[in-house]
Motif scaffolding. Structure first.
Motif, PDB file in Angstrom:
ATOM      1  N   THR A   1      47.988  49.790  55.876  1.00  0.00           N
ATOM      2  CA  THR A   1      47.052  50.619  55.106  1.00  0.00           C
ATOM      3  C   THR A   1      45.678  49.967  54.972  1.00  0.00           C
ATOM      4  O   THR A   1      44.656  50.615  55.251  1.00  0.00           O
ATOM      5  N   PRO A   2      45.571  48.695  54.537  1.00  0.00           N
ATOM      6  CA  PRO A   2      44.224  48.089  54.512  1.00  0.00           C
ATOM      7  C   PRO A   2      43.591  47.973  55.896  1.00  0.00           C
ATOM      8  O   PRO A   2      42.361  48.006  56.018  1.00  0.00           O
ATOM      9  N   TYR A   3      44.418  47.875  56.939  1.00  0.00           N
ATOM     10  CA  TYR A   3      43.878  47.843  58.303  1.00  0.00           C
ATOM     11  C   TYR A   3      43.265  49.194  58.674  1.00  0.00           C
ATOM     12  O   TYR A   3      42.182  49.250  59.280  1.00  0.00           O
TER      13      TYR A   3
ATOM     14  N   ARG B   1      38.367  41.798  52.424  1.00  0.00           N
ATOM     15  CA  ARG B   1      38.755  40.449  52.825  1.00  0.00           C
ATOM     16  C   ARG B   1      40.275  40.389  52.905  1.00  0.00           C
ATOM     17  O   ARG B   1      40.983  40.601  51.927  1.00  0.00           O
ATOM     18  N   SER B   2      40.780  40.069  54.077  1.00  0.00           N
ATOM     19  CA  SER B   2      42.230  40.049  54.259  1.00  0.00           C
ATOM     20  C   SER B   2      42.902  38.966  53.429  1.00  0.00           C
ATOM     21  O   SER B   2      44.055  39.118  53.014  1.00  0.00           O
TER      22      SER B   2
ATOM     23  N   GLY C   1      40.083  49.590  56.480  1.00  0.00           N
ATOM     24  CA  GLY C   1      39.037  48.609  56.723  1.00  0.00           C
ATOM     25  C   GLY C   1      38.615  48.554  58.182  1.00  0.00           C
ATOM     26  O   GLY C   1      37.561  49.068  58.568  1.00  0.00           O
ATOM     27  N   ASP C   2      39.453  47.962  59.039  1.00  0.00           N
ATOM     28  CA  ASP C   2      39.083  47.755  60.440  1.00  0.00           C
ATOM     29  C   ASP C   2      38.917  49.074  61.194  1.00  0.00           C
ATOM     30  O   ASP C   2      38.016  49.214  62.029  1.00  0.00           O
ATOM     31  N   LYS C   3      39.779  50.054  60.910  1.00  0.00           N
ATOM     32  CA  LYS C   3      39.700  51.342  61.601  1.00  0.00           C
ATOM     33  C   LYS C   3      38.714  52.301  60.947  1.00  0.00           C
ATOM     34  O   LYS C   3      38.380  53.346  61.534  1.00  0.00           O
TER      35      LYS C   3
ATOM     36  N   LEU D   1      43.867  34.834  59.118  1.00  0.00           N
ATOM     37  CA  LEU D   1      43.810  35.694  60.295  1.00  0.00           C
ATOM     38  C   LEU D   1      43.363  37.088  59.899  1.00  0.00           C
ATOM     39  O   LEU D   1      43.650  37.572  58.798  1.00  0.00           O
ATOM     40  N   SER D   2      42.694  37.749  60.795  1.00  0.00           N
ATOM     41  CA  SER D   2      42.304  39.143  60.558  1.00  0.00           C
ATOM     42  C   SER D   2      43.507  40.050  60.759  1.00  0.00           C
ATOM     43  O   SER D   2      44.507  39.681  61.374  1.00  0.00           O
TER      44      SER D   2
END
Length: 526
Positions: free
Chosen positions: A53-55, A307-308, A58-60, A183-184
């Protein structure tokens, strides 16, 4: 010269000869246990799963509304669509091909997660995830098809331990890589893809069993144990149809094993405990998965961080898995009269879960959210083995599989209906906080219904006991009745005790029939 001993020779002759294949079978059993448990452990190593979910947010760069109302609702729809076909294919194909399909689906969904950029790509990702969820039954069924019935209990314990240890290790590993290794989320998902590829390769080396529960049954031999439910139903043979083609098809449908099993299961559902725990499985499992599906989005709404290293979803999942394992283990040592206290226990646990959901939506502290979810999941896992035991103890192996399949399908249907109304963009299109308010009302309503049911059953039991006590008093000796009635009529109620001998107490040893009758009113232990 050594004298012969006929008694010793006769005793030695009566002793069974040692089976030369026994050491080989023991070694084969150990190898089988190690291989199945290792595969079950490795299949759970998905360190990036707690951070999907945070990916996405955030990243997507997907919005919370797109994730909540367009991407996640695809999962329950797809799961409901593939659940029955995967269940049937699991038995028909004898488990291993479905395990391979599960591994391929895991690899496909993580490739879509890493390489996809549109909402449609993420919706296909949820579709593949639904296949992996539906195929989880393949592993639990697969292990029982390879071992003898006397080793079912040990094998179930070993495999359950391996799966829980894999889930716990996966969550801890993911959290350590994010918090300590910095790590990301992207790198973490590539590591997850590597683990999933390895577990897919392991499925290619699994042994494919020769039999299954329904479609590929072995022919019962003359020295076999008691016949199974399917064997007993097959002994009756089909009835002879009378009429045309339609009547023939109708008779064939009625005589099919599945229809016979459904009718037999409907008859067994008249048992109060089986009916109660099946209803709990349907309604509370649906609510449980509603919470687990959307709780990561709720956490992100409470603490929106890019921030991961500040995200501790993996730690929360690990703690909830550990507490769930502890409560499941502790449930096996609870010794109470479930026939008497089941409703009250279910009502209390459901009320606690409703209170925990209320805390989730009332706080702005992420650690309170983590803690309440851990306790919520532990409360649910406490009742799962109890429900499994009480349902399974009332049914045969085949009927038990059918009952759990129907309960799971009905729970998935209810969960899908609620999501379609509450979360889907074509429904109410609610945000995650509003959804959890609905889920809080859902669990609160269930707890009220369970408490009302417990109160109603207890009231009926007391009324029935009072009625039988009155009947027992009326069935006392005629001499007592004759001496008591004139005393009441002539001297009033105050002289009732002086006109004849008093009635013995209900639990007196001199009145065996009322006491035995009273005891028979209490429900037996399941």
């Amino acid at each position: 010269m050594v004298p012969s001993c006929p008694a010793a020779a006769e005793k030695a002759a009566k002793q069974p000869a040692l089976d030369p294949t026994e050491p080989w079978e023991l070694k084969s059993w150990r190898v089988l246990v190690v291989s199945l448990c290792f595969y079950g452990f490795m299949a759970q190593i998905r360190p990036g799963e707690s951070f999907i979910t945070p990916y996405l947010l955030g990243d997507k760069n997907f919005t919370m509304r797109k994730v909540t109302n367009e991407i996640l609702p695809v999962l329950p729809y797809s799961y409901l669509a593939v659940l029955v076909p995967v269940f049937l294919l699991t038995d028909y194909l004898r488990y291993k091909p479905v395990l391979v399909l599960q591994g391929v689906s895991y690899v496909s969904l993580w490739l879509l997660l890493l390489l996809g950029h549109t909402v449609l790509h993420m919706q296909f990702m949820e579709f593949f995830y639904s296949i992996t969820m539906a195929a989880r039954i393949a592993y639990s069924s697969y292990i029982f098809s390879l071992v003898r019935p006397e080793r079912y209990q040990r094998m179930a314990g070993y495999s359950r331990c391996a799966v829980l240890l894999g889930v716990f290790t996966s969550s801890v590993l993911g959290q350590l890589l994010v918090s300590v290794g910095s790590l990301s989320f992207t790198v973490l998902n590539y590591i997850t893809l590597g683990f999933l590829t390895f577990s897919l390769m392991l499925t290619l080396f699994l042994k494919r069993p020769k039999r299954s529960l329904f479609f590929n049954r072995s022919t019962p031999s003359d020295h076999a144990a008691l016949p199974s439910e399917l064997d007993r139903m097959a002994l009756g043979g089909p009835s002879k149809p009378v009429g045309g083609k339609y009547a023939t098809l109708l008779a064939a449908w009625r005589d099919s094993v599945l229809v016979r099993m459904c009718r037999e299961l409907g008859t067994r559902l008249q048992q109060p405990q089986l009916r109660l725990w099946s209803l709990w499985w349907i309604f509370n499992s649906a609510g449980y998965y509603l919470i687990t599906f959307y709780v990561h989005i709720l956490w992100n709404s409470v603490q929106d961080t890019q921030r991961s290293s500040m995200v501790y979803n993996g730690a929360a999942d690990a703690a909830s898995t550990l507490l769930g394992a502890i409560t499941s283990f502790a449930a096996g040592f609870v010794k109470i009269r479930w026939a008497l206290w089941s409703r009250l226990v279910i009502a209390t646990v459901t009320a606690i879960q409703a209170g925990l959901i209320f805390l989730m939506i009332s706080t702005n502290n992420i650690w309170v959210c983590y803690t309440t979810f851990v306790l919520f999941r532990g409360a649910y896992q406490f009742l799962v083995p109890i429900a499994t035991f009480l349902i399974a103890s009332s049914l045969s192996k085949e009927l038990c599989a059918l009952a759990f399949g129907i309960n799971t399908f009905l729970a998935a249907s209810l969960k899908t209906l609620i999501i379609a109304i509450v979360a889907d963009k074509r429904g109410l299109n609610l945000l995650v906080c509003s959804q959890f308010q609905v889920y809080f009302g859902y669990f609160l309503m269930l707890s009220v219904l369970y408490f009302a049911g417990a109160l109603l059953v207890d009231l009926r039991r007391h009324l029935r006991q009072g009625r039988h006590q009155l009947v027992a008093q009326e069935m006392t000796s005629p001499t007592q009745k004759d001496t008591q009635v004139p005393g009441v009529q002539d001297k009033g109620l105050g002289s009732l005790s002086l006109t004849g001998p008093p009635l013995p107490p209900q639990d007196s040893a001199q009145t065996p029939w009322p006491t035995a009758h009273k005891q028979s009113l209490l429900p037996k232990e399941a």
